[in-house]
Design an enzyme around this catalytic site. Sequence first.
Site, short mmCIF file in Angstrom:
data_model
loop_
_atom_site.label_atom_id
_atom_site.label_comp_id
_atom_site.label_asym_id
_atom_site.label_seq_id
_atom_site.Cartn_x
_atom_site.Cartn_y
_atom_site.Cartn_z
N HIS A 22 3.40 24.45 14.92
CA HIS A 22 4.65 24.98 14.33
C HIS A 22 4.36 26.08 13.30
O HIS A 22 5.17 26.31 12.41
CB HIS A 22 5.48 23.87 13.65
CG HIS A 22 5.60 22.61 14.45
ND1 HIS A 22 6.65 22.37 15.31
CD2 HIS A 22 4.78 21.53 14.56
CE1 HIS A 22 6.49 21.19 15.89
NE2 HIS A 22 5.36 20.67 15.46
N SER B 36 -0.07 54.94 8.51
CA SER B 36 1.35 55.29 8.44
C SER B 36 1.47 56.74 7.99
O SER B 36 0.67 57.22 7.18
CB SER B 36 2.06 54.37 7.45
OG SER B 36 3.20 55.00 6.92
N LYS C 160 -1.36 51.96 4.34
CA LYS C 160 -1.17 51.11 5.52
C LYS C 160 -2.30 51.17 6.52
O LYS C 160 -2.88 52.21 6.78
CB LYS C 160 0.13 51.52 6.25
CG LYS C 160 1.40 51.16 5.49
CD LYS C 160 1.67 49.66 5.48
CE LYS C 160 2.10 49.14 6.81
NZ LYS C 160 3.47 49.12 7.13
N GLU D 73 0.18 45.17 18.68
CA GLU D 73 1.65 45.19 18.83
C GLU D 73 2.05 45.79 20.17
O GLU D 73 2.95 45.31 20.86
CB GLU D 73 2.29 46.00 17.70
CG GLU D 73 2.12 45.37 16.33
CD GLU D 73 2.41 46.38 15.22
OE1 GLU D 73 3.52 46.93 15.21
OE2 GLU D 73 1.52 46.64 14.39
#
Length: 456
Positions: free
Chosen positions: A154, A275, A281, A288
């Site tokens: 979980h 970024s 970043k 992704e």
Amino acid sequence: MTKLWGGRFTESASAQAEAFGASITFDQKLASVDLKGSLAHAQMLFEQGILAQDEWTQIEQGLKQLEATVADHVYTLADEDIHMNLERLLTEQIGPVAGKLHTARSRNDQVATDLHLWMEQHVEALTTALRELQSVITEQAEQHIETVMPGYTHLQRAQPISLAHHLLAYFWMFERDVERLTDNQKRIRKSPLGAGALAGTTFPIDRFRSAELLGFESIYPNSLDAVSDRDFVIEYLGIASTVMMHLSRFCEEIIIWASQEFGFIELSDAFSTGSSMMPQKKNPDFAELIRGKTGRVYGNLMGFLTTMKALPLAYNKDMQEDKEGVFDTADTVLQSVQIFTGMIESATFKTEALKKATMQDFSNATELADYLVTKGIPFREAHEIVGKAVLYCVQNGCFLKDLNLETYQTFHPDITEDVYPLLDPVQAVARRTSYGGTGFAAVSEQLELAKQHLAN
Ligand code: ARG
């Protein structure tokens, strides 16, 4: 331009309809396998006495010439698909004798043959890529047998585990994917060639011989089924979807682990992006993107299942829709596996952070419960006692290892000094000696087994 099938037509095709119906823009990927299929078909025709020696020689040379120049071919929409484009090029090359090649053959068995041959090569390449990924997983696992980390259910910390154990879980997923692809090859290596348009042919062909020349393992026993079967494609699209699902789960974990909140993994610069606005970043873009591409691979499966669902026998033009989805899936899944392999190979696991995470949680609660069981307390009762101890810690801002003996004995008098070593996460992992469990010894054994699978 006159069509190869233009004999019974008096009007020429609408330009828009012609372009709409053409598949040459995408089926040119099949050029090499189409030539290979034609070569085997022509040789069989010759061996069966259907082509004369000089006809076979000319056709053979022409086809080989086309194969040698395949990268320079100029195809036209007017020739609709790769089969008719190549036939026209062959005619330009060797003259009207080229027209004999299509004896006892239809584009229906031709295109099915091409797709079987193309898929065979692709599935082989995908299998090799998956093997490479599995090998990289075992290399990382080898480094991290004794790296402890929180195991989750979980997405809540559950019990400490070995990082190698976590990584190897994916090894076995990809192992099943390889098994599925190997099984898929049995259906892929089946020859439809010689089925003709749908009913077979009056010529004395030898389908076993052309299949043998093409390296097929078996042939379709039914000509209708041979030209209208795309199960092998659907099966592949399903397997590819499962591979993407596995990659996507792994990617999801990497994305979470790379976050500052977790800080379990550092991806190499080669597999990260920055970024345009925020200089600090470092994004796990490729993880992704692989997760994102899973959607289109599922889409290709659903799309083509739907295309096939109500088709009467035998060939229908609808089936031309098989190719774009398969090509897209093939490119996507192969590249995803390869990129993912590089990403894992070059990633650094932050062993200290992983270990620290296991010290600041309650993932040793099961150890305490098991300890009470060894003192003769029924597990249900032990569960309740430990639950109370955890609640006490939560209320007092500490962890189980921080409670002193006096406090422990208020929960149960049988708890003694010997409880403390068991609360250590490393001990908790080490003691899980059951087969397939996360204990260091069990994981080492598992790693050996994984390597044996790779070696076979
Ligand atoms: N381009 C077609 C396809 O991809 C080839 C087969 C065409 N056969 C036919 N009878 N129209 O399916």
